[in-house]
Write an enzyme that holds these catalytic residues in place. Sequence first.
Site, PDB file in Angstrom:
ATOM      1  N   HIS A  92      69.629  95.206 100.634  1.00  0.00           N
ATOM      2  CA  HIS A  92      68.687  95.896 100.042  1.00  0.00           C
ATOM      3  C   HIS A  92      68.621  97.505 100.142  1.00  0.00           C
ATOM      4  O   HIS A  92      67.620  98.131  99.890  1.00  0.00           O
ATOM      5  CB  HIS A  92      67.334  95.366  99.983  1.00  0.00           C
ATOM      6  CG  HIS A  92      67.126  94.251  98.897  1.00  0.00           C
ATOM      7  ND1 HIS A  92      68.049  93.197  99.055  1.00  0.00           N
ATOM      8  CD2 HIS A  92      66.428  94.155  97.815  1.00  0.00           C
ATOM      9  CE1 HIS A  92      67.790  92.303  98.172  1.00  0.00           C
ATOM     10  NE2 HIS A  92      66.900  92.929  97.136  1.00  0.00           N
ATOM     11  N   ASP A 157      56.357  96.474 101.263  1.00  0.00           N
ATOM     12  CA  ASP A 157      55.775  96.146  99.983  1.00  0.00           C
ATOM     13  C   ASP A 157      56.466  94.932  99.225  1.00  0.00           C
ATOM     14  O   ASP A 157      55.975  93.912  98.685  1.00  0.00           O
ATOM     15  CB  ASP A 157      55.974  97.208  98.627  1.00  0.00           C
ATOM     16  CG  ASP A 157      54.815  98.279  99.195  1.00  0.00           C
ATOM     17  OD1 ASP A 157      54.277  98.179 100.103  1.00  0.00           O
ATOM     18  OD2 ASP A 157      55.253  99.494  98.308  1.00  0.00           O
ATOM     19  N   GLU A 268      47.227 102.212  99.621  1.00  0.00           N
ATOM     20  CA  GLU A 268      48.547 102.747  99.019  1.00  0.00           C
ATOM     21  C   GLU A 268      48.115 103.603  97.587  1.00  0.00           C
ATOM     22  O   GLU A 268      47.048 103.690  97.518  1.00  0.00           O
ATOM     23  CB  GLU A 268      49.571 101.735  98.571  1.00  0.00           C
ATOM     24  CG  GLU A 268      50.568 101.119  99.790  1.00  0.00           C
ATOM     25  CD  GLU A 268      51.646 100.537  99.364  1.00  0.00           C
ATOM     26  OE1 GLU A 268      52.067 100.696  98.052  1.00  0.00           O
ATOM     27  OE2 GLU A 268      52.133  99.883 100.211  1.00  0.00           O
TER      28      GLU A 268
HETATM   29  P1  FAD Z   1      70.401  95.757 104.732  1.00  0.00           P
HETATM   30  O1  FAD Z   1      70.373  96.661 103.583  1.00  0.00           O
HETATM   31  O2  FAD Z   1      71.108  94.636 104.899  1.00  0.00           O
HETATM   32  O3  FAD Z   1      70.602  96.599 105.996  1.00  0.00           O
HETATM   33  C1  FAD Z   1      70.085  97.890 106.415  1.00  0.00           C
HETATM   34  C2  FAD Z   1      70.515  98.434 107.701  1.00  0.00           C
HETATM   35  O4  FAD Z   1      70.247  97.699 108.658  1.00  0.00           O
HETATM   36  C3  FAD Z   1      72.167  98.544 107.543  1.00  0.00           C
HETATM   37  O5  FAD Z   1      72.599  99.662 108.263  1.00  0.00           O
HETATM   38  C4  FAD Z   1      72.725  97.238 108.144  1.00  0.00           C
HETATM   39  O6  FAD Z   1      73.911  97.455 108.987  1.00  0.00           O
HETATM   40  C5  FAD Z   1      71.306  97.152 109.287  1.00  0.00           C
HETATM   41  N1  FAD Z   1      71.065  95.956 109.707  1.00  0.00           N
HETATM   42  C6  FAD Z   1      70.816  94.657 108.844  1.00  0.00           C
HETATM   43  N2  FAD Z   1      70.658  93.831 109.517  1.00  0.00           N
HETATM   44  C7  FAD Z   1      70.560  94.146 110.841  1.00  0.00           C
HETATM   45  C8  FAD Z   1      70.319  93.453 112.126  1.00  0.00           C
HETATM   46  N3  FAD Z   1      70.017  92.153 112.175  1.00  0.00           N
HETATM   47  N4  FAD Z   1      70.371  94.178 113.361  1.00  0.00           N
HETATM   48  C9  FAD Z   1      70.824  95.412 113.306  1.00  0.00           C
HETATM   49  N5  FAD Z   1      71.026  96.089 112.183  1.00  0.00           N
HETATM   50  C10 FAD Z   1      70.744  95.313 110.902  1.00  0.00           C
HETATM   51  N6  FAD Z   1      60.921  99.690 103.008  1.00  0.00           N
HETATM   52  C11 FAD Z   1      59.699  99.765 103.474  1.00  0.00           C
HETATM   53  O7  FAD Z   1      59.706 100.320 104.684  1.00  0.00           O
HETATM   54  N7  FAD Z   1      58.643  99.628 103.075  1.00  0.00           N
HETATM   55  C12 FAD Z   1      58.802  98.973 101.703  1.00  0.00           C
HETATM   56  O8  FAD Z   1      57.778  98.620 101.023  1.00  0.00           O
HETATM   57  C13 FAD Z   1      60.277  98.798 101.134  1.00  0.00           C
HETATM   58  N8  FAD Z   1      60.069  98.136  99.889  1.00  0.00           N
HETATM   59  C14 FAD Z   1      61.343  97.804  99.547  1.00  0.00           C
HETATM   60  C15 FAD Z   1      61.428  97.429  98.251  1.00  0.00           C
HETATM   61  C16 FAD Z   1      62.539  96.907  97.459  1.00  0.00           C
HETATM   62  C17 FAD Z   1      62.739  96.210  96.423  1.00  0.00           C
HETATM   63  C18 FAD Z   1      63.800  97.312  98.327  1.00  0.00           C
HETATM   64  C19 FAD Z   1      65.296  97.299  97.738  1.00  0.00           C
HETATM   65  C20 FAD Z   1      63.698  97.977  99.466  1.00  0.00           C
HETATM   66  C21 FAD Z   1      62.595  98.409 100.247  1.00  0.00           C
HETATM   67  N9  FAD Z   1      62.396  98.883 101.361  1.00  0.00           N
HETATM   68  C22 FAD Z   1      61.147  98.983 101.901  1.00  0.00           C
HETATM   69  C23 FAD Z   1      63.586  99.542 102.094  1.00  0.00           C
HETATM   70  C24 FAD Z   1      64.004  98.371 103.238  1.00  0.00           C
HETATM   71  O9  FAD Z   1      63.219  98.016 104.117  1.00  0.00           O
HETATM   72  C25 FAD Z   1      65.426  98.736 103.787  1.00  0.00           C
HETATM   73  O10 FAD Z   1      66.427  98.978 102.505  1.00  0.00           O
HETATM   74  C26 FAD Z   1      65.978  97.482 104.337  1.00  0.00           C
HETATM   75  O11 FAD Z   1      66.936  97.987 105.312  1.00  0.00           O
HETATM   76  C27 FAD Z   1      66.242  96.310 103.721  1.00  0.00           C
HETATM   77  O12 FAD Z   1      66.353  95.262 104.469  1.00  0.00           O
HETATM   78  P2  FAD Z   1      67.652  94.582 104.261  1.00  0.00           P
HETATM   79  O13 FAD Z   1      67.562  93.254 105.073  1.00  0.00           O
HETATM   80  O14 FAD Z   1      68.185  94.432 102.887  1.00  0.00           O
HETATM   81  O15 FAD Z   1      68.755  95.521 105.184  1.00  0.00           O
END
Ligand code: FAD
Length: 525
Positions: A92, A157, A268
Amino acid sequence: MEISLLYSGVNALIVLVILSSPYKIIQKPIDFGSLNLLQTTDTASTDFGRLQFNPPASVLKPKTPEDISLLLSFLSSSSFSQVSVSARGAGHSIHGQAQALDGIVIEMSSLPLEIKVHENGEMERGLSYVDASGGALWIEVLKETMKVGLAPRSWTDYLYLTIGGTLSNGGISGQTFKHGPQIANVLELDVVTGKGEMVTCSPTKSSDLFYAVLGGLGQFGIITRARIPLQQAPKKVRWQRVFYDDFESFTKDQELLISIPELVDYVEGFVVLNEQSLHSSSIAFPAHLEFKPEFVKNGRFNVYYCIEFAIHDNQLEGIHVEKIVKEISRMLSYMQSHLYSVEVSYLDFLNRVRMEEKSLRSKGLWEVPHPWLNMFVPRSGISKFMDFLMESISPNEFEGPILVYPLLSDKWNINASVALPRAIETGKERVMYVVGVLRSINPTVCKMDCLNKILHEHQQIAQAASRPHIGARQYLAHHPSRIAWHEHFGSKWTRFAERKAQFDPLHILAPGQGIFPRVTVDLQE
Ligand code: FAD
């Protein structure tokens, strides 16, 4: 562990040849020993942002953390491989942060889902906590902990994000003013470093690695388990919305709400730009809104603001939530008669964005480009920042929410890697705002040129706002160059670079962040 032991069962030669091939394309799924490197998938090359598509050479679906360790040990000791590796959580990210062009993407969701709740755990002096695997989604953790009436304190969120993904960034939401970000709510981590070492770390054990990884953008290690403290989950939540027609009263009231954490559990707010922003943000809020804003008056656009705040209702402790809401609302200066209050279950409250997701999916507007911009803005610069931001926005065309809400500096641990505005890091200011410009693009209306224009504008806004007169920092940052990253971290850059040298000296991890180019060591040198 001896490297030779690690490699037992692995046909190291095949891996080496393939991974150091100039083409770096793996044509067929390869099975070598316990590691299963698979052909790449569309999912591994993309993310929620839909702005970057970087296909990896291969995908690893680990069955255990040892598989990850095996791969990273191998790559960090093979001096002529140029392969880099990205952990992918739920994908994400917005700008390809979990992608690895020509490298290996590790699908964290392949690790067995382990979520173990410890009530009044002996290990943590009677505190309840949960041990969850790095690829677990927050929604999965919530559902499991709620079975025994417990829940983590600090949220994002949206809950369909992984533990490892949000802990690599910060993890913020309306509870952050009270409990700190998710990275300030971790007791212990299991991490596989860029060198392949498997380390259990905490504030007292290998604390360098612990703090490096929290907010570390995936640069130092891969989180395979996190221990997260739990609190009593409330039965219900009383959720309020109040509307404003001026920014000053809106922020003044937000700051008032975060000054009474003993009464308020969540704060918020968002900008009400147009009918669509009012409607889409209200999908999960089950109240009929009588609010009929005049968005255009005398030929000019009018903008409104909404504060959301919530109070946990445990329904056991004899606390009269209604009375508290009344007391608080008397202190606020919202537009008269525009307070809306509903009672929802705790799960529905935390999972509110899922309803918006379903609605957008049904209209084909979820899997579209998302040029998002998130900024941390010190309180002293928030009005200037908002004026500047709004100049670049046409209210009648904008789709998606613009979130604005305050956080408190003392809830952040300065040892963690995340970059905050300088005024916050130095303690000069206590309040900073998060501004999330969460734009969705309808590709039939906004094509490539239009999308590029938005991205360019965001870059300019972020750049200008980071100058001292505003002093903001990007959250979930995206920067075009190493120099820009250097500026992003400011006085924390040296520490960030030293941590990289210590835990991932060949710069194997998380190339999609674009911070450190892969190091190659030529054997002939
Ligand atoms: P990914 O996109 O898969 O990875 C993100 C980064 O982390 C990459 O660099 C990856 O290599 C690294 N990574 C992933 N897993 C690991 C691991 N296990 N160990 C080490 N590194 C790792 N953020 C907020 O803070 N608050 C919010 O309210 C919020 N709301 C959101 C709502 C939506 C609809 C979306 C799309 C995003 C939101 N985000 C929010 C952002 C979100 O927290 C970050 O984009 C987060 O990285 C997404 O987690 P993911 O598992 O999809 O990570």
